[in-house]
Write a protein that holds these residues in place. Structure first.
Motif, PDB file in Angstrom:
ATOM      1  N   SER A  50       0.811  -1.219   0.000  1.00  0.00           N
ATOM      2  CA  SER A  50       0.000   0.000   0.000  1.00  0.00           C
ATOM      3  C   SER A  50       0.841   1.266   0.000  1.00  0.00           C
ATOM      4  O   SER A  50       0.373   2.327  -0.431  1.00  0.00           O
ATOM      5  CB  SER A  50      -0.924  -0.004   1.217  1.00  0.00           C
ATOM      6  OG  SER A  50      -0.163  -0.157   2.414  1.00  0.00           O
ATOM      7  N   ARG A  75      -7.861  -5.542  -4.186  1.00  0.00           N
ATOM      8  CA  ARG A  75      -7.336  -5.051  -2.908  1.00  0.00           C
ATOM      9  C   ARG A  75      -7.007  -6.260  -2.030  1.00  0.00           C
ATOM     10  O   ARG A  75      -7.855  -7.120  -1.771  1.00  0.00           O
ATOM     11  CB  ARG A  75      -8.362  -4.156  -2.219  1.00  0.00           C
ATOM     12  CG  ARG A  75      -7.743  -3.170  -1.211  1.00  0.00           C
ATOM     13  CD  ARG A  75      -6.929  -2.132  -1.926  1.00  0.00           C
ATOM     14  NE  ARG A  75      -6.065  -1.385  -1.017  1.00  0.00           N
ATOM     15  CZ  ARG A  75      -6.333  -0.165  -0.556  1.00  0.00           C
ATOM     16  NH1 ARG A  75      -7.473   0.422  -0.903  1.00  0.00           N
ATOM     17  NH2 ARG A  75      -5.477   0.457   0.212  1.00  0.00           N
ATOM     18  N   SER A  76      -5.782  -6.337  -1.592  1.00  0.00           N
ATOM     19  CA  SER A  76      -5.335  -7.458  -0.762  1.00  0.00           C
ATOM     20  C   SER A  76      -5.889  -7.321   0.648  1.00  0.00           C
ATOM     21  O   SER A  76      -5.974  -6.220   1.194  1.00  0.00           O
ATOM     22  CB  SER A  76      -3.811  -7.501  -0.709  1.00  0.00           C
ATOM     23  OG  SER A  76      -3.367  -8.469   0.217  1.00  0.00           O
ATOM     24  N   THR A  77      -6.237  -8.442   1.246  1.00  0.00           N
ATOM     25  CA  THR A  77      -6.732  -8.434   2.623  1.00  0.00           C
ATOM     26  C   THR A  77      -5.731  -9.067   3.585  1.00  0.00           C
ATOM     27  O   THR A  77      -6.075  -9.437   4.703  1.00  0.00           O
ATOM     28  CB  THR A  77      -8.079  -9.174   2.728  1.00  0.00           C
ATOM     29  OG1 THR A  77      -7.947 -10.490   2.184  1.00  0.00           O
ATOM     30  CG2 THR A  77      -9.157  -8.427   1.959  1.00  0.00           C
ATOM     31  N   GLY A  78      -4.467  -9.193   3.151  1.00  0.00           N
ATOM     32  CA  GLY A  78      -3.447  -9.720   4.050  1.00  0.00           C
ATOM     33  C   GLY A  78      -2.869 -11.038   3.575  1.00  0.00           C
ATOM     34  O   GLY A  78      -2.954 -11.393   2.399  1.00  0.00           O
ATOM     35  N   GLY A 101      -2.584  -9.497   8.691  1.00  0.00           N
ATOM     36  CA  GLY A 101      -3.562  -8.650   8.025  1.00  0.00           C
ATOM     37  C   GLY A 101      -3.025  -7.280   7.708  1.00  0.00           C
ATOM     38  O   GLY A 101      -1.965  -6.877   8.185  1.00  0.00           O
ATOM     39  N   PRO A 102      -3.772  -6.496   6.916  1.00  0.00           N
ATOM     40  CA  PRO A 102      -3.328  -5.147   6.546  1.00  0.00           C
ATOM     41  C   PRO A 102      -3.233  -4.215   7.744  1.00  0.00           C
ATOM     42  O   PRO A 102      -2.606  -3.164   7.660  1.00  0.00           O
ATOM     43  CB  PRO A 102      -4.401  -4.688   5.546  1.00  0.00           C
ATOM     44  CG  PRO A 102      -5.578  -5.562   5.796  1.00  0.00           C
ATOM     45  CD  PRO A 102      -5.023  -6.873   6.264  1.00  0.00           C
ATOM     46  N   ASP A 138       0.161  -3.213   8.532  1.00  0.00           N
ATOM     47  CA  ASP A 138       0.832  -2.309   7.608  1.00  0.00           C
ATOM     48  C   ASP A 138       0.375  -0.887   7.926  1.00  0.00           C
ATOM     49  O   ASP A 138      -0.829  -0.609   7.925  1.00  0.00           O
ATOM     50  CB  ASP A 138       0.464  -2.665   6.162  1.00  0.00           C
ATOM     51  CG  ASP A 138       1.274  -1.893   5.140  1.00  0.00           C
ATOM     52  OD1 ASP A 138       1.543  -0.695   5.367  1.00  0.00           O
ATOM     53  OD2 ASP A 138       1.619  -2.479   4.102  1.00  0.00           O
ATOM     54  N   ALA A 140      -4.177  -1.822   3.422  1.00  0.00           N
ATOM     55  CA  ALA A 140      -4.154  -2.931   2.470  1.00  0.00           C
ATOM     56  C   ALA A 140      -3.455  -2.548   1.171  1.00  0.00           C
ATOM     57  O   ALA A 140      -3.555  -1.403   0.704  1.00  0.00           O
ATOM     58  CB  ALA A 140      -5.583  -3.387   2.171  1.00  0.00           C
ATOM     59  N   TRP A 183      -2.336  -4.321  -2.905  1.00  0.00           N
ATOM     60  CA  TRP A 183      -3.075  -4.810  -4.065  1.00  0.00           C
ATOM     61  C   TRP A 183      -2.423  -6.065  -4.617  1.00  0.00           C
ATOM     62  O   TRP A 183      -1.214  -6.271  -4.504  1.00  0.00           O
ATOM     63  CB  TRP A 183      -3.097  -3.753  -5.174  1.00  0.00           C
ATOM     64  CG  TRP A 183      -3.817  -2.507  -4.797  1.00  0.00           C
ATOM     65  CD1 TRP A 183      -5.128  -2.203  -4.997  1.00  0.00           C
ATOM     66  CD2 TRP A 183      -3.250  -1.373  -4.121  1.00  0.00           C
ATOM     67  NE1 TRP A 183      -5.417  -0.964  -4.506  1.00  0.00           N
ATOM     68  CE2 TRP A 183      -4.277  -0.431  -3.956  1.00  0.00           C
ATOM     69  CE3 TRP A 183      -1.970  -1.077  -3.646  1.00  0.00           C
ATOM     70  CZ2 TRP A 183      -4.083   0.792  -3.330  1.00  0.00           C
ATOM     71  CZ3 TRP A 183      -1.762   0.146  -3.014  1.00  0.00           C
ATOM     72  CH2 TRP A 183      -2.808   1.064  -2.861  1.00  0.00           C
ATOM     73  N   ARG A 225      -6.486 -13.198   0.290  1.00  0.00           N
ATOM     74  CA  ARG A 225      -5.251 -13.277   1.053  1.00  0.00           C
ATOM     75  C   ARG A 225      -4.242 -14.164   0.319  1.00  0.00           C
ATOM     76  O   ARG A 225      -4.601 -15.205  -0.217  1.00  0.00           O
ATOM     77  CB  ARG A 225      -5.493 -13.853   2.444  1.00  0.00           C
ATOM     78  CG  ARG A 225      -6.298 -12.958   3.370  1.00  0.00           C
ATOM     79  CD  ARG A 225      -6.544 -13.668   4.701  1.00  0.00           C
ATOM     80  NE  ARG A 225      -7.303 -12.840   5.625  1.00  0.00           N
ATOM     81  CZ  ARG A 225      -8.624 -12.752   5.652  1.00  0.00           C
ATOM     82  NH1 ARG A 225      -9.348 -13.444   4.748  1.00  0.00           N
ATOM     83  NH2 ARG A 225      -9.240 -11.989   6.527  1.00  0.00           N
TER      84      ARG A 225
END
Length: 384
Positions: A54, A76-79, A93-94, A97, A101, A103, A204
């Motif tokens: 991100s 969009r990545s969720t982790g 998880g995001p 970070d 999140a 990508w 994920r």
């Protein structure tokens, strides 16, 4: 050999680093060309290196490429789920970070978007592959191989963004390779989804260590990528066949479970890609500079490859623009070197910590080698 026009700069390579370098140069008013010999993407084609953290949003905003660069269909990545140091999956998880999140990209689409942005800014597309750079007084002569001829381009500066191969810089610098890591990978396409059950929407990334390497799988807009990372001499020969690769994936504890929603009756043939870390010393010299994987490439475990390519491409483009405007090259290249050296030092430290966390197979060659590699200064050995 056919001669061609003279450019302020020629960028060899049309990936993220090359496209962004050309974009920065074109916006600085420089006459720049992008050398790219990638064939048109065939049905089912894919490119690994799909995770974009991100933090990239900050740079994309600075380049006026936000939010279009990561808009749908990018996911969009969720982790992550990680089985590393333990048979169990652990969630990352995001929330861990600071930027939230990231990508999962369709790399072919993302790379094409960056090139089109560079072309819109005034960079010229040029089909071909740079095979040599010859000093020519104040500039360079690039030998460019095309389908039926070899062309010659003259330029004041060249940006080597040709990936780990470092086509232009390899004879001007030392490449320090970290290890011999390779990736065998396939893309299971969406049209192969089984008509039974719900579609796979798990965004994920799943990472799973095993005795001779590790696996990962992630959902991208093009489909689900499944990859196995190992050393060439440790790779099971069966991984080279569609059926053998699929069976190995299905026999994992966690990766295989992510494939149950897909129709894998006709698995694709695995592709193989270099995945080792590599560092160029130096990163630039008189009339040339390297960016992206040509300058500094990472083990995919870091998930930092695209982000570093974008940053190094932008900084390489700015460095060349400054030199073309009359700035002394030595301090400009020194500043670029300091930036990449800092990135490399952080990478080596995190890489060592990550591999040290997996102790279940410390007697196996794959894991032993990573322990030895970490004792090498900067984690990378000279390689020609």
């Amino acid at each position: 050999m056919t001669r061609h026009k003279v450019y302020d700069a020629v960028v060899a390579g049309g990936g993220p680093a090359g496209a962004v370098a050309a974009l920065v140069l074109a916006r600085a008013g420089r006459h720049v060309a992008i050398l790219d010999d990638e064939p048109a993407a065939a049905a089912g084609a894919h490119k690994i290196g799909e995770s974009l953290p991100s933090a990239a949003a900050l740079l994309l905003r600075d380049l006026n490429l936000w939010p279009d660069g990561t808009a749908a269909p990018h996911i969009r990545s969720t982790g992550m789920y990680v089985s590393w140091g333990s048979p169990a999956l652990h969630e990352r998880g995001p929330v861990q970070d600071p930027y939230g999140a990231g990508w999962q990209l369709d790399r072919l689409r993302f790379d094409a978007f960056l090139r089109e942005a560079a072309y819109a800014a005034g960079a010229e597309p040029f089909r071909g592959r740079a095979v040599a750079a010859v000093d020519d007084g104040p500039g360079l002569r690039l030998h460019v191989r095309q389908e039926h001829a070899t062309r010659e381009l003259r330029c004041a500066w060249a940006v080597d963004a040709t990936g780990r191969h470092s086509a232009l810089a390899r004879h001007r610098a030392v490449r320090r390779r970290q290890d011999r890591l390779v990736a065998a990978h396939v893309l299971v396409q969406r049209q192969n989804l089984s008509s039974v059950g719900e579609p796979d929407r798990e965004a994920r990334t799943v990472v799973e260590a095993e005795p001779d390497g590790w696996w990962y799988t992630t959902l991208t807009p093009a489909g689900r990528i499944v990859a196995h990372l190992t050393d060439p001499d440790l790779a099971d020969p069966r991984l080279r066949t569609p059926g053998g690769f699929l069976q190995a994936a299905l026999h994992t504890r966690h990766i295989g479970a992510r494939l149950t929603a897909w129709d894998v009756t006709r698995p694709p043939t695995p592709r193989w890609s270099a995945a080792h870390g590599v560092r160029l010393v130096p990163y630039g010299g008189r009339g040339w500079i390297a960016a992206g994987d040509a300058a500094l490439a990472f083990d995919p475990l870091s998930s930092q490859g695209i982000l570093t390519a974008l940053h190094s491409g932008a900084r390489a483009g700015l460095a060349v623009a400054l030199c073309l405007a009359g700035a002394p090259p030595r301090p400009v290249l020194a500043s670029y070197t300091d930036f990449l050296d800092g990135v490399a030092a952080a990478y080596v430290r995190h890489h060592a910590e990550a591999y040290a966390a997996e102790t279940r197979w410390s007697e196996r060659p794959f894991w032993q080698r990573r322990g030895v590699v970490h004792q090498v200064v900067a984690g990378m050995q000279p390689h020609t």
